[in-house]
Write an enzyme that holds these catalytic residues in place. Sequence first.
Site, PDB file in Angstrom:
ATOM      1  NE  ARG A  17      -2.745   0.760   3.184  1.00  7.93           N
ATOM      2  CZ  ARG A  17      -3.313   0.718   4.752  1.00  7.93           C
ATOM      3  NH1 ARG A  17      -4.461  -0.110   4.813  1.00  7.93           N
ATOM      4  NH2 ARG A  17      -2.852   1.710   5.521  1.00  7.93           N
ATOM      5  CG  ASN A  91       7.328   1.613   3.400  1.00  9.89           C
ATOM      6  OD1 ASN A  91       7.023   2.902   3.191  1.00  9.89           O
ATOM      7  ND2 ASN A  91       6.189   0.847   3.112  1.00  9.89           N
ATOM      8  CB  SER A 143       8.675  10.302   9.864  1.00 10.19           C
ATOM      9  OG  SER A 143       7.465  11.317  10.079  1.00 10.19           O
ATOM     10  CE1 TYR A 155       5.213   6.832  12.039  1.00 13.96           C
ATOM     11  CE2 TYR A 155       5.392   9.236  12.098  1.00 13.96           C
ATOM     12  CZ  TYR A 155       5.505   8.135  11.531  1.00 13.96           C
ATOM     13  OH  TYR A 155       5.400   7.988  10.005  1.00 13.96           O
ATOM     14  CB  ALA A 158       9.808   4.558  16.391  1.00 12.63           C
ATOM     15  CE  LYS A 159       8.510   6.003  10.737  1.00 12.10           C
ATOM     16  NZ  LYS A 159       8.674   5.037   9.609  1.00 12.10           N
TER      17      LYS A 159
HETATM   18  N1  LIG Z   1       2.092   9.008   4.861  1.00 15.42           N
HETATM   19  C1  LIG Z   1       2.668  10.023   5.194  1.00 15.42           C
HETATM   20  O1  LIG Z   1       2.461  11.138   5.361  1.00 15.42           O
HETATM   21  C2  LIG Z   1       3.938   9.587   5.907  1.00 15.42           C
HETATM   22  C3  LIG Z   1       4.753  10.347   6.344  1.00 15.42           C
HETATM   23  C4  LIG Z   1       6.155  10.037   7.193  1.00 15.42           C
HETATM   24  C5  LIG Z   1       6.432   8.778   7.088  1.00 15.42           C
HETATM   25  N2  LIG Z   1       5.679   7.920   6.647  1.00 15.42           N
HETATM   26  C6  LIG Z   1       5.961   6.461   6.833  1.00 15.42           C
HETATM   27  O2  LIG Z   1       6.151   5.942   5.385  1.00 15.42           O
HETATM   28  C7  LIG Z   1       5.968   4.550   5.709  1.00 15.42           C
HETATM   29  C8  LIG Z   1       4.778   3.976   4.804  1.00 15.42           C
HETATM   30  O3  LIG Z   1       3.604   4.581   5.234  1.00 15.42           O
HETATM   31  P1  LIG Z   1       2.145   4.885   4.354  1.00 15.42           P
HETATM   32  O4  LIG Z   1       1.761   6.054   4.436  1.00 15.42           O
HETATM   33  O5  LIG Z   1       2.403   4.288   3.013  1.00 15.42           O
HETATM   34  O6  LIG Z   1       1.241   4.001   5.211  1.00 15.42           O
HETATM   35  P2  LIG Z   1       0.184   2.722   4.753  1.00 15.42           P
HETATM   36  O7  LIG Z   1      -0.530   2.384   5.866  1.00 15.42           O
HETATM   37  O8  LIG Z   1      -0.539   3.293   3.250  1.00 15.42           O
HETATM   38  O9  LIG Z   1       1.371   1.579   4.347  1.00 15.42           O
HETATM   39  C9  LIG Z   1       1.640   0.944   5.140  1.00 15.42           C
HETATM   40  C10 LIG Z   1       1.781  -0.537   5.036  1.00 15.42           C
HETATM   41  O10 LIG Z   1       2.645  -1.368   5.871  1.00 15.42           O
HETATM   42  C11 LIG Z   1       1.924  -2.710   6.106  1.00 15.42           C
HETATM   43  N3  LIG Z   1       2.315  -2.925   7.554  1.00 15.42           N
HETATM   44  C12 LIG Z   1       1.987  -2.436   8.712  1.00 15.42           C
HETATM   45  N4  LIG Z   1       2.444  -3.024   9.698  1.00 15.42           N
HETATM   46  C13 LIG Z   1       3.234  -3.953   9.158  1.00 15.42           C
HETATM   47  C14 LIG Z   1       4.064  -5.133   9.603  1.00 15.42           C
HETATM   48  N5  LIG Z   1       4.182  -5.050  11.132  1.00 15.42           N
HETATM   49  N6  LIG Z   1       4.675  -5.842   8.899  1.00 15.42           N
HETATM   50  C15 LIG Z   1       4.757  -5.743   7.576  1.00 15.42           C
HETATM   51  N7  LIG Z   1       3.984  -4.601   6.902  1.00 15.42           N
HETATM   52  C16 LIG Z   1       3.117  -4.032   7.773  1.00 15.42           C
HETATM   53  C17 LIG Z   1       0.592  -2.467   5.898  1.00 15.42           C
HETATM   54  O11 LIG Z   1      -0.399  -3.462   5.807  1.00 15.42           O
HETATM   55  C18 LIG Z   1       0.385  -1.383   4.737  1.00 15.42           C
HETATM   56  O12 LIG Z   1       0.386  -2.133   3.430  1.00 15.42           O
HETATM   57  C19 LIG Z   1       5.784   4.262   7.293  1.00 15.42           C
HETATM   58  O13 LIG Z   1       6.768   3.802   7.768  1.00 15.42           O
HETATM   59  C20 LIG Z   1       5.077   5.391   7.684  1.00 15.42           C
HETATM   60  O14 LIG Z   1       5.531   5.781   9.000  1.00 15.42           O
HETATM   61  C21 LIG Z   1       4.445   7.987   6.032  1.00 15.42           C
END
Ligand SMILES: NC(=O)c1ccc[n+]([C@@H]2O[C@H](COP(=O)([O-])OP(=O)(O)OC[C@H]3O[C@@H](n4cnc5c(N)ncnc54)[C@H](O)[C@@H]3O)[C@@H](O)[C@H]2O)c1
Length: 250
Positions: A17, A91, A143, A155, A158-159
Amino acid sequence: MDLGIGGKVAVVTGGGRGIGAETAHTLAREGAKIVVSDIDLAVATQVAGEIVASGGEAIATRCDVCHEGDVMQMVAAATEAFGGVDILVNNAGFNKDRYLTKMSEGEWDSVVDVVLKGAFHCTRAVLPSMMERRWGRIVNIASRAVFGNPGQTNYSTAKMGLIGFTRALALEQAKYGITVNAVAPGFVETELMRANPTYEALRDTALAKIPVGFLGMPEDIASSVAFMASDRARYISGVTLYVTGGRFSS
Ligand SMILES: NC(=O)c1ccc[n+]([C@@H]2O[C@H](COP(=O)([O-])OP(=O)(O)OC[C@H]3O[C@@H](n4cnc5c(N)ncnc54)[C@H](O)[C@@H]3O)[C@@H](O)[C@H]2O)c1
């Protein structure tokens, strides 16, 4: 620019995703063979299927990055299908926001574990393959929250820990031709963000603070990850690339 990763094998955790899925597609377009790994096998299978349908090579694996047994199976599947691992994108992640005074131990542990223990397990499992090949790329998704977001002590901690992990491991692995970097996204439109009950307010507040004046999209992060994972980035290690539209503070 040819990124020089044609034929390399890339594992993307949380690849079913959002940012992970877009990263999987981007690396596949660059000619990499992709292991789409996710705790949710259905979404991983869908992304791997899309890559194969558009002429790429990919497999899907179900893997909870917090569980070493799952991670070992994921690496075994990657090795069986493609012979090893060259690129790892750590990720998988999520947030569970609450002010610290109300945060449960479970909310703390689950967020810290998915980010830090997840990166620990996955990285440790793929390193032997990279060291043997004397080439490897590890890209950790951090992040902008490392600068502090209210409600995100778990969060942000962790990051920030993941950035420390990046710096230390970069020093350990440099002699093997392995680089270790982090990409720190700002606000990116994904289901993770849209699932937040206060999404619209969050989005509007963020927009007002993002200097470039628009929200990030998964492809903005994916292209940065692809560059860090490429042969072109061979002289970059231990750094954090902020992909935030110019925003740093809360
Ligand atoms: N979206 C944002 O604004 C944003 C900003 C900064 C950082 N991030 C980081 O980017 C990364 C992806 O975020 P996103 O927005 O695409 O999130 P999302 O929720 O759309 O996708 C995350 C995916 O990780 C999977 N997942 C969750 N727990 C898991 C586990 N224990 N083992 C394996 N897979 C697991 C979920 O099933 C999902 O498919 C994350 O690390 C998030 O912290 C996102």
